[in-house]
Design a protein around this motif. Structure first.
Motif, PDB file in Angstrom:
ATOM      1  N   PRO A 166       0.912  -1.339  -0.152  1.00  0.00           N
ATOM      2  CA  PRO A 166      -0.060  -0.196   0.060  1.00  0.00           C
ATOM      3  C   PRO A 166       1.041   1.248   0.081  1.00  0.00           C
ATOM      4  O   PRO A 166       2.001   1.177   0.296  1.00  0.00           O
ATOM      5  CB  PRO A 166      -0.886  -0.238   1.354  1.00  0.00           C
ATOM      6  N   TYR A 167       0.409   2.389  -0.365  1.00  0.00           N
ATOM      7  CA  TYR A 167       0.807   3.760  -0.448  1.00  0.00           C
ATOM      8  C   TYR A 167       0.434   4.417   0.863  1.00  0.00           C
ATOM      9  O   TYR A 167      -0.614   4.534   1.320  1.00  0.00           O
ATOM     10  CB  TYR A 167       0.855   4.371  -1.704  1.00  0.00           C
ATOM     11  N   HIS A 168       1.426   5.210   1.799  1.00  0.00           N
ATOM     12  CA  HIS A 168       0.798   5.860   2.758  1.00  0.00           C
ATOM     13  C   HIS A 168       1.035   7.361   2.625  1.00  0.00           C
ATOM     14  O   HIS A 168       1.820   7.847   1.791  1.00  0.00           O
ATOM     15  CB  HIS A 168       1.572   5.565   4.192  1.00  0.00           C
ATOM     16  N   VAL A 169       0.091   7.977   3.209  1.00  0.00           N
ATOM     17  CA  VAL A 169       0.154   9.341   2.966  1.00  0.00           C
ATOM     18  C   VAL A 169       0.860  10.420   4.138  1.00  0.00           C
ATOM     19  O   VAL A 169       0.412  10.011   5.343  1.00  0.00           O
ATOM     20  CB  VAL A 169      -1.427  10.298   2.905  1.00  0.00           C
ATOM     21  N   ALA A 170       1.709  11.063   3.372  1.00  0.00           N
ATOM     22  CA  ALA A 170       2.446  11.860   4.630  1.00  0.00           C
ATOM     23  C   ALA A 170       2.248  13.546   4.178  1.00  0.00           C
ATOM     24  O   ALA A 170       2.684  14.018   3.042  1.00  0.00           O
ATOM     25  CB  ALA A 170       3.999  11.604   4.315  1.00  0.00           C
ATOM     26  N   LYS A 171       1.351  14.298   4.880  1.00  0.00           N
ATOM     27  CA  LYS A 171       1.146  15.508   4.482  1.00  0.00           C
ATOM     28  C   LYS A 171       2.084  16.396   5.008  1.00  0.00           C
ATOM     29  O   LYS A 171       2.668  16.657   6.143  1.00  0.00           O
ATOM     30  CB  LYS A 171      -0.380  15.941   5.217  1.00  0.00           C
ATOM     31  N   LYS A 172       2.788  17.303   3.890  1.00  0.00           N
ATOM     32  CA  LYS A 172       3.877  17.813   4.097  1.00  0.00           C
ATOM     33  C   LYS A 172       3.860  19.474   3.522  1.00  0.00           C
ATOM     34  O   LYS A 172       3.063  19.803   2.777  1.00  0.00           O
ATOM     35  CB  LYS A 172       5.041  17.400   3.292  1.00  0.00           C
ATOM     36  N   LYS A 173       4.679  20.260   4.112  1.00  0.00           N
ATOM     37  CA  LYS A 173       4.622  21.632   3.514  1.00  0.00           C
ATOM     38  C   LYS A 173       5.624  21.607   2.164  1.00  0.00           C
ATOM     39  O   LYS A 173       6.907  21.482   2.314  1.00  0.00           O
ATOM     40  CB  LYS A 173       5.243  22.632   4.471  1.00  0.00           C
TER      41      LYS A 173
END
Length: 485
Positions: free
Chosen positions: A356-363
């Protein structure tokens, strides 16, 4: 592919906005931009985005049953705390024999930069403050050298070679190789150190659209430590392993100053169980430690985040062999893995569709498509897509997997934080843990170390895991400096 073909592919994938500023670019910029766009499969990115951004189904009429999460079964785990001395010796003999056959290699995950540590260099170049000022790379290289000599001497073998495969990221590739060249590969043979690079994935916005870093460049980020599986195949590493006759691999992270690469005990443990994948773990410090846990999830091995278990589960205890209580969910993941080459050769059959792909919310600095201005966001504005190395575990049957619990004091001291910011898992704790270990080794060998001396630096070239220190018996070490024979 021509410009028209590339643009058609992006248009079909709903990602043609990347050409917004194409006509403003010089011919050289256009050529470089097209080369990058050609290396990306826009349909794949769009499909990944749809998956990770899909809203969760909410229907009160559907009763959701969560996965069954339990501690690993006894059949899949063992501990150095409870294993008999004879059992540990047997594992060590088996692992040593495999190394003597030149059938073992190590893979280093070294894509991280030292930004959080206040350094501009790759994390492996970092000096944790030892009296010798050796870097993490230097410590690990010397440990390989030491183990090769120990195995050659103990088995009477000829030349023993443990190839070292070092996975970098785009930003760390050149400086890592330069660092090794500068230090003459730390005494290892250059041909047995193989550098390769993990992949990257475009950053996407919250609508699943590929982001532009500049008018002529897609914003990309490393694809996570799970990118190792794609990299092993696409960089030709698996072919090289087979060519060298390697059958067993040990993979680990660069930030652990106590790591025992190609540990004979661990190798022998995994090989004796004939498993595809094995892990090392350490006991959780306390119920609330923020660490991933190796568990059984629906009767398959898995790593879960600490947030995935309830407070009751986190504090649940069981009786230990010593008669005291221990945490039921205590198997802390330290990203220290064994793989059989036979298993890794199956990567092409599951790599793309399973992990699976994981989401990393970044600037993420980017170009505003409307104005063409560069944006430097103060809050997360986009998503970096990552895969995790342990996400292949659930595809295994429990009989194909094994976990070995080891001592944190002896084998795990991660470098995560800048000294003075958190108070643990930093350069100060790494240095202290390594030197306390050296002091324990010397005391066990009959040396004298005053109580006032908190630790002593025992270089890996003198001892891989506390052996070959008999010569120190009766000697006094009243300084923390690196000792020499």
């Amino acid at each position: 592919m021509s410009y028209n073909e590339i643009k058609a592919a992006y248009t079909a994938a709903g990602q043609d906005h990347v050409f917004t500023f194409y006509d403003q670019l010089s011919s050289e910029e256009q050529s470089t931009f097209l080369a990058q766009l050609k290396s990306i499969d826009p349909h794949r990115i769009t499909n990944i985005a749809k998956t990770v951004l899909a809203p969760e189904i909410s229907n009160e009429s559907i009763i959701s049953v969560g996965p069954e999460i339990t501690p690993l079964p006894d059949s899949a785990t063992a501990s150095l705390f409870t294993a008999s001395a004879d059992q540990i010796v047997d594992w060590k003999k088996k692992g040593t024999a495999l190394i003597a056959e030149n059938a073992v290699a190590v893979v280093l995950l070294a894509g991280g930069q030292g930004t959080r540590l206040g350094s501009t260099a790759p994390k492996g170049c970092f000096d944790i403050g030892l009296p010798s000022h050796k870097s993490l790379f230097a410590l690990q290289a010397e440990r390989i050298l030491s183990l090769q000599k120990v195995v050659a001497h103990s088995t009477g073998s000829g030349k023993v070679t443990i190839p070292w495969y070092i996975m970098t990221s785009g930003p760390t590739r050149a400086p890592t190789q330069a660092f090794f060249q500068q230090h003459s590969y730390f005494g290892l043979e250059e041909e047995n150190i193989i550098f390769f690079e993990q992949g990257v994935l475009p950053c996407i916005d919250n609508a699943g659209k590929i982001m532009l870093e500049t008018k002529s460049k897609v914003a990309v980020a490393p694809d996570g430590n799970g990118g190792i599986y794609r990299a092993l195949t696409e960089a030709g590493v698996l072919k090289d392993l087979k060519k060298r006759g390697i059958r067993h691999l040990h993979a680990y992270c660069v930030d652990n100053c106590l790591v025992r690469m190609a540990d004979p005990v661990f190798l022998g443990f995994a090989a004796s169980r004939n498993v595809s994948v094995a892990t090392k773990s350490v006991p959780k410090r306390n119920p609330t430690e923020n660490v991933g846990l190796i568990v059984s999830k629906d009767n398959h091995p898995a790593v879960i985040e600490y947030s995935e278990i309830s407070d009751e589960m986190a504090h649940r205890t069981v009786a230990s062999v010593e008669g005291t209580s221990a945490l039921a969910f205590r198997t802390a993941n330290i990203v220290n893995h064994y793989y059989s080459l036979a298993y890794l050769e199956t990567i092409p059959t599951w790599r793309e569709n399973y992990l699976p792909y994981h989401v990393a919310k970044k600037k993420i600095p980017c170009i505003d498509l409307s104005s063409g201005e560069t944006l430097t966001p103060s809050t997360p504005n986009g998503i970096k897509l990552e895969q995790f190395i342990f996400d292949c575990f659930p595809q295994l049957n429990m009989s194909e997997f094994a976990n070995l619990e080891v001592s944190r004091d002896d084998e795990f001291s991660p470098l995560k934080n800048k000294a003075g910011t958190v108070g643990e898992d930093d350069a100060d704790s790494s240095r202290a843990d390594l030197m306390k270990q050296g002091k324990r080794w010397l005391l066990a060998s009959g040396a004298h170390v005053p109580e006032s001396i908190l630790g002593v630096e025992v270089p890996p070239l003198l001892s891989y895991a506390g052996e070959n220190l008999e010569w120190t018996k009766g000697l006094t070490f009243d300084t923390e400096k690196e000792i020499s024979k």
